[in-house]
Structures are given as C-alpha cells and as structure tokens.
Design an enzyme around this catalytic site. Structure first.
Site, PDB file in Angstrom:
ATOM      1  N   CYS A  20       0.940  -1.047   0.134  1.00 43.21           N
ATOM      2  CA  CYS A  20       0.066  -0.108  -0.077  1.00 43.21           C
ATOM      3  C   CYS A  20       0.999   1.279  -0.110  1.00 43.21           C
ATOM      4  O   CYS A  20       1.740   1.282   0.725  1.00 43.21           O
ATOM      5  CB  CYS A  20      -0.952  -0.105   1.406  1.00 43.21           C
ATOM      6  SG  CYS A  20      -1.813   1.215   1.401  1.00 43.21           S
ATOM      7  N   CYS A  64      -2.189  -0.112   9.504  1.00 40.15           N
ATOM      8  CA  CYS A  64      -1.147  -1.007   9.459  1.00 40.15           C
ATOM      9  C   CYS A  64       0.113  -0.939  10.079  1.00 40.15           C
ATOM     10  O   CYS A  64       0.375   0.180  10.124  1.00 40.15           O
ATOM     11  CB  CYS A  64      -0.964  -1.473   8.079  1.00 40.15           C
ATOM     12  SG  CYS A  64      -2.334  -2.030   7.157  1.00 40.15           S
ATOM     13  N   CYS A  67      -7.890   1.042   0.259  1.00 34.97           N
ATOM     14  CA  CYS A  67      -7.201   0.399   1.470  1.00 34.97           C
ATOM     15  C   CYS A  67      -7.382  -1.188   1.175  1.00 34.97           C
ATOM     16  O   CYS A  67      -8.379  -1.786   1.102  1.00 34.97           O
ATOM     17  CB  CYS A  67      -8.280   0.760   2.587  1.00 34.97           C
ATOM     18  SG  CYS A  67      -7.485  -0.494   3.969  1.00 34.97           S
ATOM     19  N   GLN A  84     -17.438 -10.498  14.012  1.00 35.68           N
ATOM     20  CA  GLN A  84     -15.868 -10.558  13.861  1.00 35.68           C
ATOM     21  C   GLN A  84     -15.802  -9.947  12.379  1.00 35.68           C
ATOM     22  O   GLN A  84     -16.360 -10.343  11.411  1.00 35.68           O
ATOM     23  CB  GLN A  84     -15.856 -12.367  13.697  1.00 35.68           C
ATOM     24  CG  GLN A  84     -16.082 -12.960  14.937  1.00 35.68           C
ATOM     25  CD  GLN A  84     -14.988 -12.497  16.172  1.00 35.68           C
ATOM     26  OE1 GLN A  84     -13.625 -12.010  15.880  1.00 35.68           O
ATOM     27  NE2 GLN A  84     -15.393 -12.788  17.226  1.00 35.68           N
ATOM     28  N   CYS A  95      -8.637 -10.913  22.304  1.00 30.21           N
ATOM     29  CA  CYS A  95      -7.930  -9.960  21.320  1.00 30.21           C
ATOM     30  C   CYS A  95      -6.913  -9.223  21.760  1.00 30.21           C
ATOM     31  O   CYS A  95      -6.470  -8.429  21.140  1.00 30.21           O
ATOM     32  CB  CYS A  95      -9.122  -9.212  20.517  1.00 30.21           C
ATOM     33  SG  CYS A  95     -10.118  -8.220  21.517  1.00 30.21           S
TER      34      CYS A  95
END
Ligand SMILES: C[S@@+](CC[C@H](N)C(=O)[O-])C[C@H]1O[C@@H](n2cnc3c(N)ncnc32)[C@H](O)[C@@H]1O
Length: 435
Positions: free
Chosen positions: A75, A84, A158, A267, A391
């Site tokens: 990207c 990211c 994206c 999710q 998470c």
C-alpha cells in the site's frame, strides 16, 4: 548490540523481535529500545526520541542490513496511515511474531512456564479480509488517522478492506459534497451476503440530511441496504438518530446464519470467522457438557454453534441490538435450547451462578475480564472447562494468572490471525478446573 554514532542520540541496533503494539525491540548498552517499522534481524540506525525508566523509544533513521523477512509494502500509504503496522514484513513472519508475542505474554504476565500453543492459524488471505471500516473525515478529505496521531491521512484505497469496500474512498468524497454538514466519520460494514450498511457519524451540531437510500446507494455504487445518521459524544459509542432502509444484514458462516444489526458486533475477518467458530465449538464436543454459558456473546456467534452440542446454553451480552439479533439467530438456526440475557457481564453473574454451567465461553473486549468475573467463574461448582477468546494477549495473560490462583489452569491455546498486516492477534485459550 549497539553503538553511539557522531556523539548524537543515534545508534546502531540489531532488532531481536517484534512486540505487542507492533514495534521492534533491540538493546543498546543493555537498555531496551523500541522502534516502529522494523523487522526481526534488521540492523538499523535509530534516534532516541524518549527515555523512560528501563527503556527508550526511538525512530528509524536508516536500515543498514535488511532482515530476510522484509518485503515491499503493498500500500502506498503504509508508514503514514496508522491502520497497518507490518506490511513491510512477510506474512509468514507476521504470524510467527504473533505466536511468539502470545507465548511471551503467557510466560511473563501469565507466569506460565511453558504454555502449550498447539495450533497457529494464519488468515487464508492476508489482504481484503476486513468487512468493516471506520473512515475519518476532515475538511473535505476522507481516510484514516496516522499512527498515534489525529492527523488525517487521505487515502484512495485500502487493501485490507473486502473487495467491495476497497476503493470506496473517492465515492465517499462525492457523498461528502452532497451532505449539508461534514460528518466526523463514515462507518461501513459489508456482510458475507454482500449487503452494505453505512453509518454517517456526527460530532456536535449538524443539519438534516435529505438524501434517500437510493440516492446514497447511487453515489456509493454499493449494494447498500440501509444507512443511518449517528451522533457521537467524546469517546462514547455513536448513538443512532435515524435509519433509512434496513438496519441489519445477514452473515452465513458454514452451516450457520446470523442476523447482524448495524449496531451489533461481528467478527471482522471474513476468511477466519469459520475457523474461529470451529475452534471454540469443538471444545463442546470434547466431553459431555450439560450447560454452556457464553459471556460477551454478541449475536450468538459462539452460543449457537456450541448450543448444538450441549443440553442447554445461554448467552450474556450488554448490547441490546446484539441480544435481539441473538434471540432471532437461535430461531433461524433451529435451536430451542438457548436463552439470551441483556446484561453487563458483572450484572449477569447472578444468572451465571444460578444456571451453574459446566462449560463457559468468554470473549471480552480488549480490557479483558474484571477480577470479579474471573473469581465468580472460577468458583462455579460444576465448572469443568472455560474457552477464553481474547483479542489482547496481555489482558488474557493477566486473567489467566488470576484464574490459576483459583484453581483454573491453562491446558493449551491456539493463535488465530484475524488481523493480518497489524500487530493484533486473537488467542483461543482452553482452561480446565482442577478438582
Ligand atoms: C469481542 S466482542 C465478541 C462478541 C461475540 N462473541 C462474537 O464473537 O461475535 C465482545 C462483545 O462484548 C460485548 N460487551 C462489551 N462489554 C460488555 C460487558 N461489560 N458486559 C457484557 N457484554 C459486553 C460487546 O457488545 C460485544 O458484543
């Protein structure tokens, strides 16, 4: 390893590993140094930007020797956009770094000498996996915030987003021109059915929007089934003001179907959700369980698959929309042995204690479980197994240390990569009560 260069706060550093938060770790004169945008094995020149007790933060100045794991980021916004962390690292190494991060957290914070990680599940695709995006809007521009900043980085594409959302940014700018007041954010969610829900989120005062669903759909060129106007106060959840069209969509995961409302959680990784559900629900087949409790159950993502294998099941969830989806979902999946309760987890403990499950599933937000919840679960008289979906490996490890004090121990864990190109990692931990 490291040496001071030109008498300045610059030095050479060999990067040993990646840590939770995404930075690389090296040592200079025995002092730990954290640096973003590096890869394990890199030899780099860094400049110290802050000194804290026991460690320093530094910025990358130059890569002297490149790690064998470095790759060209896909990207053009990588490094500027804050979405990211690891596009510059090959995907295999990203997954290995996550395994090591989970292992180290379990060792250091969880005080588990040799945690057994029996499976690592990479995402079937490391790109175009996200079904959701919260897109920032500032001064006619759309994009994402930079890393640890509130500076908007304008983007046109994206590559993490699902194919239908990947190139949506210029069309959102078009929509922006049609709106009487500039919103704060756009939230997009595209389900596995290819149906899209949009939230236009305002902060402060805004003027009435007169666009029909058809008009917004025409501008965005998406299979938009509904859009809503929301208002958010500082730091809170967006509150719904009005919705046009349908305010829910459906997800199909293997043999299960879920209705998901615009304000329910689901999710985010479209390729991994089935792997996650299988890893959780399989635990219910490993013994004969009578009653399963699922805390932080969302729309019943685990309650319903687990409910197929146990005599009875129940879910506890604080979000009203998610609970109403969950109640609907048990019916469309043909399950009559499940109940759902709309409660904060701590408030729901009374229900959990009355039901006295032998199997418990928990999937809390990043902050993990409160001490009160851990204690109450560990003391359930019939408890045999807990499946903890997490998470955040740090809060997971903290909670496991507390569970251990109450006689509930980690048997094994699985690492699932739900969030490629970022440092985020999902862990499924299986705990057993020692009698
Ligand atoms: C990580 S999501 C998991 C949802 C579900 N297990 C799934 O996989 O789709 C966490 C869920 O916990 C809910 N939640 C957050 N705080 C809560 C609390 N204090 N008590 C109960 N539920 C809570 C959220 O609304 C969200 O649905």
């Amino acid at each position: 390893m490291g040496e001071k260069l030109n008498g300045r706060k610059q030095f050479r550093l060999r990067i040993e590993k990646l840590v939770y938060g995404g930075k690389g770790l090296g040592r200079f004169n025995g002092r730990i140094v954290f640096v973003p945008q590096v890869a394990p094995g890199d030899l780099v020149v860094v400049e110290e930007v802050s000194r804290k007790s026991g460690f320093s933060e530094a910025r990358l100045v130059k890569v002297l020797e490149s790690s064998e794991h470095r790759v060209e980021p896909l990207c053009p916004y990588f490094g500027k956009c804050g979405g990211c962390d690891w596009q510059h690292i090959d995907y295999k190494e990203q997954v290995e770094a996550k395994r090591l991060i989970v292992e180290e957290n379990l060792q250091k914070i969880g005080k588990i000498r040799s945690p057994r990680i029996d499976e690592v599940v990479p995402s079937p695709s490391p790109w175009n996996y996200r079904n959701r995006a919260q897109i920032k809007v500032r001064d006619g521009k759309v994009g994402f915030f930079g890393k640890s900043s509130h500076q908007l980085v304008e983007v046109e594409r994206c590559p993490l987003l699902k194919k239908d959302l990947e190139g949506i940014f210029p069309r959102l700018k078009e929509l922006l021109r049609e709106l009487p007041t500039e919103p704060y954010e756009f939230h997009l969610y595209s389900s596995s059915k290819g149906e899209v829900l949009l939230k236009i989120v305002y902060q402060g005062r805004f003027k009435r929007i007169d666009l029909s669903l058809e008009q917004v759909k025409e501008i965005l060129k998406l299979n938009l089934v509904g859009y809503g106007i929301y208002k958010v106060a500082n730091g809170g959840y967006p509150e719904r003001i009005k919705f046009f069209g349908r305010d829910f969509t459906y997800e199909k995961v293997g043999k299960f179907k879920f209705r998901v409302s615009a304000d329910s959680f689901f999710q985010v990784n479209i390729f991994q959700v089935e792997n996650l559900i299988t890893r959780v629900s399989k635990a219910a087949t490993e013994a004969q369980f009578m009653l399963a409790g699922d805390l932080y159950c969302g729309v019943g993502t685990f309650t319903i698959p687990v409910g197929r294998y146990v005599h009875r099941a129940f879910g506890v969830e604080s979000n009203f929309w998610a609970v109403s989806d969950a109640l609907y979902n048990k019916d469309i999946n043909g399950l009559r042995n499940i109940q759902f309760f709309c409660r904060e987890a701590e408030e729901g403990l009374k229900i959990v204690e009355d039901y006295s499950p032998d199997l418990v599933v928990v999937d809390p937000p990043r902050s993990g479980l409160s001490g009160k919840v851990v204690k109450a679960l560990a003391r359930l008289p019939r408890l045999r197994k807990i499946v903890y979906v997490s998470c955040n490996p740090s809060t997971l490890a903290r909670d496991l240390a507390l569970f251990h004090k109450f006689g509930v121990n980690l048997e094994r864990a699985k690492v699932l990569d739900m969030f490629p190109q970022t440092y985020h990692v999902e862990t499924v931990a299986y705990l057993r009560k020692v009698r």
